[in-house]
Design a protein around this motif. Sequence first.
Motif, PDB file in Angstrom:
ATOM      1  N   TRP A 182       0.827  -1.210   0.000  1.00 45.55           N
ATOM      2  CA  TRP A 182       0.000   0.000   0.000  1.00 45.55           C
ATOM      3  C   TRP A 182       0.864   1.264   0.000  1.00 45.55           C
ATOM      4  O   TRP A 182       0.618   2.202  -0.737  1.00 45.55           O
ATOM      5  N   ALA A 240       0.653   4.021  -2.869  1.00 45.37           N
ATOM      6  CA  ALA A 240       0.209   5.379  -2.511  1.00 45.37           C
ATOM      7  C   ALA A 240       1.338   6.400  -2.658  1.00 45.37           C
ATOM      8  O   ALA A 240       1.127   7.578  -2.396  1.00 45.37           O
ATOM      9  N   ARG A 248      -8.365   9.836  -0.690  1.00 43.64           N
ATOM     10  CA  ARG A 248      -7.328   9.334  -1.595  1.00 43.64           C
ATOM     11  C   ARG A 248      -7.424   7.836  -1.781  1.00 43.64           C
ATOM     12  O   ARG A 248      -7.720   7.105  -0.852  1.00 43.64           O
ATOM     13  N   HIS A 249      -7.091   7.436  -2.990  1.00 42.81           N
ATOM     14  CA  HIS A 249      -6.907   6.026  -3.318  1.00 42.81           C
ATOM     15  C   HIS A 249      -8.160   5.181  -3.085  1.00 42.81           C
ATOM     16  O   HIS A 249      -8.110   4.128  -2.463  1.00 42.81           O
TER      17      HIS A 249
END
Lengths: 380, 197
Positions: free
Chosen positions: A93, A97, A205-206
């Motif tokens: 992750w 990210a 985000r994401h």
Amino acid sequence: MTEKIITGNQAVAQGVRLSRAQVVSAYPITPQTTVMETLAEMWAGGEFGGDFVAVESEYSALGYCVGAAYAGARAFTATSSHGLAYMHELIHWAAGARLPIVMSNANRAIGAPWCIESDQTDSLSQRDTGWLQLYCSSVQEILDSIIMAFRLAETARLPVMVNYDGFYLSHTYEAAAIPEQKEVDLFLPSPPDRPAIDLDAPENRHGLVGSEAMHRLLSVRYQATEAVLAIYEEIYREFALRFGRRWPAVEYAGPPGAQTVLVTAGGMAQTVKSFLSGPGRGEALLRIRLFRPFPADGIRKVLGAPHVARVVVIDRNVSMGVGGIFAQEVKAALQGLPKGPQVSELNVSGGLDLSPDLLARALEAQRPEGEKINWAVNLL
Amino acid sequence: MVNTNGLVEIRLHGRGGQGVVFAGTAIAEAAHREGKYVQSFGIYGAERRGAPVTAFVRVGDRPEMPRCQIQRPDIVVAFDAKLPREQVLKGLKPGGLLLLNCASEKDAWSFCNGRSFEVWRLDASGIAARHGLGSVGIPIINTVMLGALVRVSGVATLDSLLAVLKEKIPRNTGQNLMAAEAGFAEVRELECYAAAL
């Protein structure tokens, strides 16, 4: 600059302090524990000004760093072996990210069975997560690498893992130059002090994306990772100018026309170097310091030279069914050369001690018929 | 006591709780004060009081040193004559040196029977007890052994050692410094005629 006798783990803590990390979160594990103990002492003594967050697991430690990095903080964690494996989901992750987190990892074997000896399979099994990886060979190099890693992470917007051998480096005392804070500040400017959440411009985000967006993001991240080879070159040269110590992506030591080159990573390189400086030896050493991205061109340039006939890769790690992991990467880098060297493997996985005697025996030993790997255990 | 490539390799054997790894670091720091290149590390399984502990020290004129355990030491330091003899003496170079904590010369002789190296002995446990180091029956001998080690190895001076100990030992500093001086003064080479006793 002051010179002190410190361990590899204390060198990590010094590097984190000098890098002005804002958030440090970790969970103890042998042989990493004294990294956190030293940082905790520094924090208690007012030398380290960041937040020191004790958590209940490595998964939470990296989770805390991910959150902190999302909020723009300079974040650091330290681990080893099973702790690193436990972080695995968040390791992916953090890279996806594009969070510039720095993590130190004291290389240690992964069970079963339980084993605290030095083995690089822990970090090498995180090879495909997208983290940049460095492998250190001295206490000084560990300290310098932490500082360089923050600069690299923040320039490339990618997380960096700084690896070093458990015990052989984590617990070895040797002299290290500890730079002045103001010198480090010039190389690695302080991170901006900004609020964690901007209430006027909230972000999400994401979230979920489709295949095309995912594919595009992966290709962009691939390019960003490849670009690190050039960024690293620039950063190590600037570091050398400021601090007088050179840590190139690959290091060559030995006579210029050597026919045999020993290739390794981490602290074993020093044993090899010292062995090769002895009387009657003509081999050279190639040490791989930057593992991701893999400096294939630099390695081809050295090992693809016409005078190099034999390459011996020494791996303290193993990929079952394939062999030593550095050996596989080196072989791939040499692919397509019209007249490449013969590559053989010496494997010391599980933390086996690479002594000068063992090296001498390994260089003389003929590989048993049908075996592609020279297992050190057969030479003891 | 320097081998051909300007490197002295010292291996220390003791037990968890005796400060063996500390001793390795202190001797390395003392040599570093005199401008030498040094390296010091220990190996132990899970840390347990009483379990065998080994520490390694390298002192040299050049930065290149191997980063592995010391299998052919120039000097072996044994904190206890009841440690497994074969392990303690393994690989000690002919012409090398053994420093042994042992109250009796006779026991020291039987510990290193058939030797091809120098043997230096001192009653470090007795010296430590005399200086009030450790508890009754469990003296802490590492500073005594360090005093003896600087004398027999020559890798650092007693002054450098005392300076390091002053810096690194927060409690009972005075007793430890005196104990190191006593170790330096009282260590003796085991003479051949001791065999006849």
